[in-house]
Design a protein around this motif. Structure first.
Motif, short mmCIF file in Angstrom:
data_model
loop_
_atom_site.label_atom_id
_atom_site.label_comp_id
_atom_site.label_asym_id
_atom_site.label_seq_id
_atom_site.Cartn_x
_atom_site.Cartn_y
_atom_site.Cartn_z
N ALA A 73 34.05 5.06 -32.68
CA ALA A 73 33.65 4.53 -31.46
C ALA A 73 34.27 5.24 -30.31
O ALA A 73 33.52 4.93 -29.17
CB ALA A 73 34.07 3.10 -31.43
N GLY A 74 35.40 5.86 -30.62
CA GLY A 74 36.15 6.89 -29.42
C GLY A 74 35.51 7.99 -29.25
O GLY A 74 35.87 8.84 -28.14
N VAL A 75 34.67 8.67 -30.07
CA VAL A 75 34.08 10.08 -29.92
C VAL A 75 33.31 10.26 -28.55
O VAL A 75 33.56 11.14 -27.76
CB VAL A 75 33.22 10.44 -30.94
CG1 VAL A 75 32.48 11.86 -30.82
CG2 VAL A 75 34.03 10.53 -32.51
N ILE A 76 32.47 9.50 -28.15
CA ILE A 76 31.56 9.44 -27.04
C ILE A 76 32.44 9.45 -25.66
O ILE A 76 32.67 10.47 -24.85
CB ILE A 76 30.45 8.58 -26.90
CG1 ILE A 76 29.66 8.68 -28.07
CG2 ILE A 76 29.78 9.15 -25.63
CD1 ILE A 76 29.10 10.40 -28.27
N PRO A 77 33.42 8.37 -25.49
CA PRO A 77 34.02 8.24 -24.36
C PRO A 77 35.20 9.48 -24.33
O PRO A 77 35.46 10.04 -23.19
CB PRO A 77 34.76 6.93 -24.23
CG PRO A 77 34.39 6.65 -25.61
CD PRO A 77 33.41 7.18 -26.18
N GLY A 78 35.82 9.68 -25.51
CA GLY A 78 36.72 10.89 -25.70
C GLY A 78 36.14 12.22 -25.07
O GLY A 78 36.66 12.99 -24.37
N TYR A 128 43.79 -2.95 -25.52
CA TYR A 128 42.55 -3.43 -25.39
C TYR A 128 41.68 -3.11 -26.49
O TYR A 128 40.75 -3.89 -26.65
CB TYR A 128 42.04 -3.07 -23.98
CG TYR A 128 42.83 -3.28 -22.78
CD1 TYR A 128 43.24 -4.69 -22.46
CD2 TYR A 128 43.66 -2.40 -22.03
CE1 TYR A 128 44.02 -5.27 -21.35
CE2 TYR A 128 44.51 -3.00 -20.95
CZ TYR A 128 44.60 -4.16 -20.70
OH TYR A 128 45.55 -4.63 -19.85
N LEU A 129 41.41 -1.81 -26.83
CA LEU A 129 40.41 -1.27 -27.71
C LEU A 129 40.54 -1.52 -29.16
O LEU A 129 39.73 -1.78 -29.85
CB LEU A 129 40.19 0.18 -27.22
CG LEU A 129 39.76 0.34 -25.91
CD1 LEU A 129 39.66 2.07 -25.83
CD2 LEU A 129 38.63 -0.10 -25.63
N HIS A 130 41.76 -1.36 -29.64
CA HIS A 130 42.03 -1.57 -30.92
C HIS A 130 41.39 -0.73 -31.89
O HIS A 130 40.93 -1.07 -33.16
CB HIS A 130 42.19 -3.12 -31.38
CG HIS A 130 42.77 -3.78 -30.54
ND1 HIS A 130 44.46 -3.79 -30.59
CD2 HIS A 130 42.56 -4.63 -29.56
CE1 HIS A 130 44.86 -4.54 -29.47
NE2 HIS A 130 43.63 -5.22 -28.98
N LEU A 131 40.90 0.57 -31.52
CA LEU A 131 40.24 1.55 -32.43
C LEU A 131 41.13 2.04 -33.43
O LEU A 131 42.16 2.22 -33.07
CB LEU A 131 39.54 2.73 -31.62
CG LEU A 131 38.58 2.13 -30.53
CD1 LEU A 131 38.07 3.40 -29.63
CD2 LEU A 131 37.32 1.60 -31.14
N ASP A 132 40.55 2.31 -34.66
CA ASP A 132 41.37 2.69 -35.90
C ASP A 132 41.55 4.20 -35.52
O ASP A 132 40.49 5.13 -35.69
CB ASP A 132 40.82 2.31 -37.05
CG ASP A 132 41.64 3.15 -38.16
OD1 ASP A 132 42.71 3.51 -37.94
OD2 ASP A 132 41.03 3.36 -39.25
N VAL A 133 42.77 4.75 -34.92
CA VAL A 133 42.84 6.11 -34.84
C VAL A 133 44.07 6.66 -35.74
O VAL A 133 44.27 8.12 -35.29
CB VAL A 133 42.99 6.38 -33.16
CG1 VAL A 133 41.88 6.28 -32.30
CG2 VAL A 133 44.36 5.88 -32.61
#
Length: 138
Positions: A73-78, A128-133
């Motif tokens: 999920a973080g690839v595009i905004p990143g 806020y996001l809680h993405l598994d990074v």
């Protein structure tokens, strides 16, 4: 068996060699980066494309196989943030180090921006996001 010290020395030598090459072919120059992003000079863009093509060929030769999976999920905004920062500052995370090494001290602002940006990104993700990074930070 490799030692940590030997690997560190090898990495330092490889990094210095890469920095030397990048600086001497002009890829650490803000004006060169600007010409690439405004499509006035495609030399740098073609060099990146050539590098990607070489990796594809090498991966095919050594039979690296990777099944396509779901995009994190973080690839595009990143990618958007990374590209925007690169276009504005004239440097991806490694280029400002090369620029400072060649005497272009305004690149220190870019380095500070990278450090602050990473810290803000981690804070926003934790709050806020809680993405598994976790797997990306190793």
């Amino acid at each position: 068996m490799r030692t940590r010290g030997g690997v560190l020395v090898a990495n330092i030598i490889a990094g210095l060699a890469l920095g030397f090459v990048v600086a001497n072919i002009g890829f650490g120059d803000y004006a060169e980066l600007n010409r690439m992003f405004t499509f006035q000079d495609l030399r740098m863009l073609l060099a990146f494309g050539g590098g990607v093509a070489m990796v594809v060929v090498v991966f095919a030769l050594i039979r690296v196989r990777r099944s396509p999976g779901r995009i994190h999920a973080g690839v595009i905004p990143g990618a958007v943030l990374f590209g925007t920062g690169w276009a504005v500052s004239g440097g991806c995370p490694a280029i400002p180090i090369v620029q400072v090494g060649t005497g272009y001290l305004p690149a220190l602002v870019t380095i500070v921006g990278i450090v602050v940006g990473v810290k803000v990104c981690r804070w926003v993700n934790a709050r806020y996001l809680h993405l598994d990074v976790g797997s990306c930070e190793r």
